[in-house]
Design a protein around this motif. Structure first.
Motif, mmCIF file in Angstrom:
data_model
loop_
_atom_site.group_PDB
_atom_site.id
_atom_site.type_symbol
_atom_site.label_atom_id
_atom_site.label_comp_id
_atom_site.label_asym_id
_atom_site.label_seq_id
_atom_site.Cartn_x
_atom_site.Cartn_y
_atom_site.Cartn_z
ATOM 1 N N GLU A 157 0.822 -1.206 0.000
ATOM 2 C CA GLU A 157 0.000 0.000 0.000
ATOM 3 C C GLU A 157 0.859 1.261 0.000
ATOM 4 N N LEU A 158 2.039 1.177 0.578
ATOM 5 C CA LEU A 158 2.962 2.323 0.600
ATOM 6 C C LEU A 158 3.741 2.455 -0.706
ATOM 7 N N GLY A 159 3.569 1.493 -1.601
ATOM 8 C CA GLY A 159 4.256 1.562 -2.885
ATOM 9 C C GLY A 159 5.623 0.912 -2.898
ATOM 10 N N ILE A 160 5.953 0.167 -1.875
ATOM 11 C CA ILE A 160 7.232 -0.549 -1.844
ATOM 12 C C ILE A 160 7.117 -1.732 -2.794
ATOM 13 N N VAL A 161 8.048 -1.823 -3.725
ATOM 14 C CA VAL A 161 7.959 -2.836 -4.771
ATOM 15 C C VAL A 161 8.759 -4.089 -4.426
ATOM 16 N N ARG A 162 9.953 -3.907 -3.938
ATOM 17 C CA ARG A 162 10.818 -5.042 -3.612
ATOM 18 C C ARG A 162 10.861 -5.210 -2.103
ATOM 19 N N PHE A 163 10.233 -6.273 -1.624
ATOM 20 C CA PHE A 163 10.165 -6.525 -0.191
ATOM 21 C C PHE A 163 11.437 -7.191 0.297
ATOM 22 N N GLU A 164 11.890 -6.739 1.453
ATOM 23 C CA GLU A 164 13.004 -7.418 2.116
ATOM 24 C C GLU A 164 12.584 -8.843 2.456
ATOM 25 N N ARG A 165 13.564 -9.731 2.597
ATOM 26 C CA ARG A 165 13.259 -11.150 2.817
ATOM 27 C C ARG A 165 12.774 -11.475 4.227
ATOM 28 N N THR A 166 13.288 -10.769 5.210
ATOM 29 C CA THR A 166 12.891 -11.085 6.580
ATOM 30 C C THR A 166 11.885 -10.055 7.088
ATOM 31 N N ALA A 167 11.056 -10.475 8.031
ATOM 32 C CA ALA A 167 10.052 -9.572 8.598
ATOM 33 C C ALA A 167 10.684 -8.350 9.272
ATOM 34 N N PRO A 168 11.748 -8.502 10.066
ATOM 35 C CA PRO A 168 12.350 -7.308 10.668
ATOM 36 C C PRO A 168 12.868 -6.305 9.631
ATOM 37 N N ARG A 169 13.424 -6.800 8.563
ATOM 38 C CA ARG A 169 13.913 -5.885 7.518
ATOM 39 C C ARG A 169 12.763 -5.239 6.759
ATOM 40 N N LEU A 170 11.683 -5.997 6.546
ATOM 41 C CA LEU A 170 10.517 -5.429 5.877
ATOM 42 C C LEU A 170 9.887 -4.357 6.763
ATOM 43 N N LEU A 171 9.829 -4.594 8.054
ATOM 44 C CA LEU A 171 9.336 -3.581 8.990
ATOM 45 C C LEU A 171 10.199 -2.325 8.887
ATOM 46 N N ARG A 172 11.504 -2.503 8.825
ATOM 47 C CA ARG A 172 12.409 -1.351 8.688
ATOM 48 C C ARG A 172 12.128 -0.598 7.382
ATOM 49 N N GLN A 173 11.856 -1.327 6.300
ATOM 50 C CA GLN A 173 11.514 -0.688 5.021
ATOM 51 C C GLN A 173 10.263 0.180 5.162
ATOM 52 N N ILE A 174 9.261 -0.350 5.828
ATOM 53 C CA ILE A 174 8.010 0.378 6.038
ATOM 54 C C ILE A 174 8.263 1.640 6.854
ATOM 55 N N ILE A 175 9.015 1.503 7.914
ATOM 56 C CA ILE A 175 9.340 2.650 8.766
ATOM 57 C C ILE A 175 10.105 3.708 7.975
ATOM 58 N N GLU A 176 11.080 3.285 7.196
ATOM 59 C CA GLU A 176 11.848 4.240 6.379
ATOM 60 C C GLU A 176 10.942 4.967 5.388
ATOM 61 N N GLU A 177 10.024 4.235 4.767
ATOM 62 C CA GLU A 177 9.122 4.858 3.793
ATOM 63 C C GLU A 177 8.183 5.855 4.463
ATOM 64 N N LEU A 178 7.645 5.515 5.625
ATOM 65 C CA LEU A 178 6.754 6.445 6.318
ATOM 66 C C LEU A 178 7.501 7.652 6.874
ATOM 67 N N ASN A 179 8.778 7.507 7.157
ATOM 68 C CA ASN A 179 9.571 8.661 7.577
ATOM 69 C C ASN A 179 9.962 9.517 6.380
ATOM 70 N N ARG A 180 10.179 8.881 5.246
ATOM 71 C CA ARG A 180 10.535 9.610 4.026
ATOM 72 C C ARG A 180 9.328 10.361 3.486
ATOM 73 N N GLN A 181 8.194 9.696 3.489
ATOM 74 C CA GLN A 181 6.961 10.289 2.969
ATOM 75 C C GLN A 181 5.832 10.026 3.963
ATOM 76 N N PRO A 182 5.734 10.848 5.011
ATOM 77 C CA PRO A 182 4.712 10.622 6.042
ATOM 78 C C PRO A 182 3.300 10.678 5.475
ATOM 79 N N ARG A 183 2.488 9.730 5.903
ATOM 80 C CA ARG A 183 1.069 9.704 5.549
ATOM 81 C C ARG A 183 0.345 8.855 6.580
ATOM 82 N N PRO A 184 -0.935 9.121 6.770
ATOM 83 C CA PRO A 184 -1.688 8.319 7.736
ATOM 84 C C PRO A 184 -1.810 6.870 7.276
ATOM 85 N N LEU A 185 -2.016 5.995 8.238
ATOM 86 C CA LEU A 185 -2.235 4.579 7.969
ATOM 87 C C LEU A 185 -3.593 4.213 8.554
ATOM 88 N N ILE A 186 -4.484 3.711 7.704
ATOM 89 C CA ILE A 186 -5.813 3.293 8.138
ATOM 90 C C ILE A 186 -5.854 1.771 8.101
#
Length: 128
Positions: free
Chosen positions: A40-69
């Motif tokens: 939903e955030l537009g991340i195309v290439r997902f990291e392989r592990t859940a902790p790294r994918l969580l970090r990707q999500i956090i980085e994206e929301l810090n780079r481009q803040p938007r609400p999450l519903i």
């Protein structure tokens, strides 16, 4: 209660505001949740592990803040995924709107550190 228009209202709000909108599913794992948010955030290439994918999500929301519903939040409570949402909340400026059944606020009381972060819990009223 069901039938009040919560999902339609949430989808409309997301479309109007650019918020990321996900509707949780009963069979989702923690990884499924992370993948849905990332997609939903537009991340195309997902990291392989859940902790790294969580970090990707956090980085994206810090780079481009938007609400999450998050609709159907009750499913995430049952699947023990509440702490993932707390991790995202604590690491980003994103406002998080959670939609669920009328008992959701009570269910979230089990996670004190999560419950302490809830600003407002409001019961839905029928939409026209």
């Amino acid at each position: 209660y069901s039938g009040y228009g919560k999902t339609v209202g949430a989808a409309f709000t997301a479309a109007q505001t650019g918020a990321a909108y996900i509707e949780a599913k009963s069979i989702w794992t923690q990884r499924s949740l992370l993948e849905a948010i990332a997609e939903e955030l537009g991340i195309v290439r997902f990291e392989r592990t859940a902790p790294r994918l969580l970090r990707q999500i956090i980085e994206e929301l810090n780079r481009q803040p938007r609400p999450l519903i998050i609709d159907e939040m009750d499913y995430l409570v049952k699947k023990q995924s509440v702490e993932i949402i707390r991790d995202i909340h604590d690491a980003t400026p994103a406002a998080i709107l959670m939609i669920g059944e009328e008992a959701l606020p009570g269910k979230l009381k089990e996670w004190e550190r999560f419950d302490n972060r809830i600003l407002v819990a409001t019961a839905a009223e029928p939409a026209s």
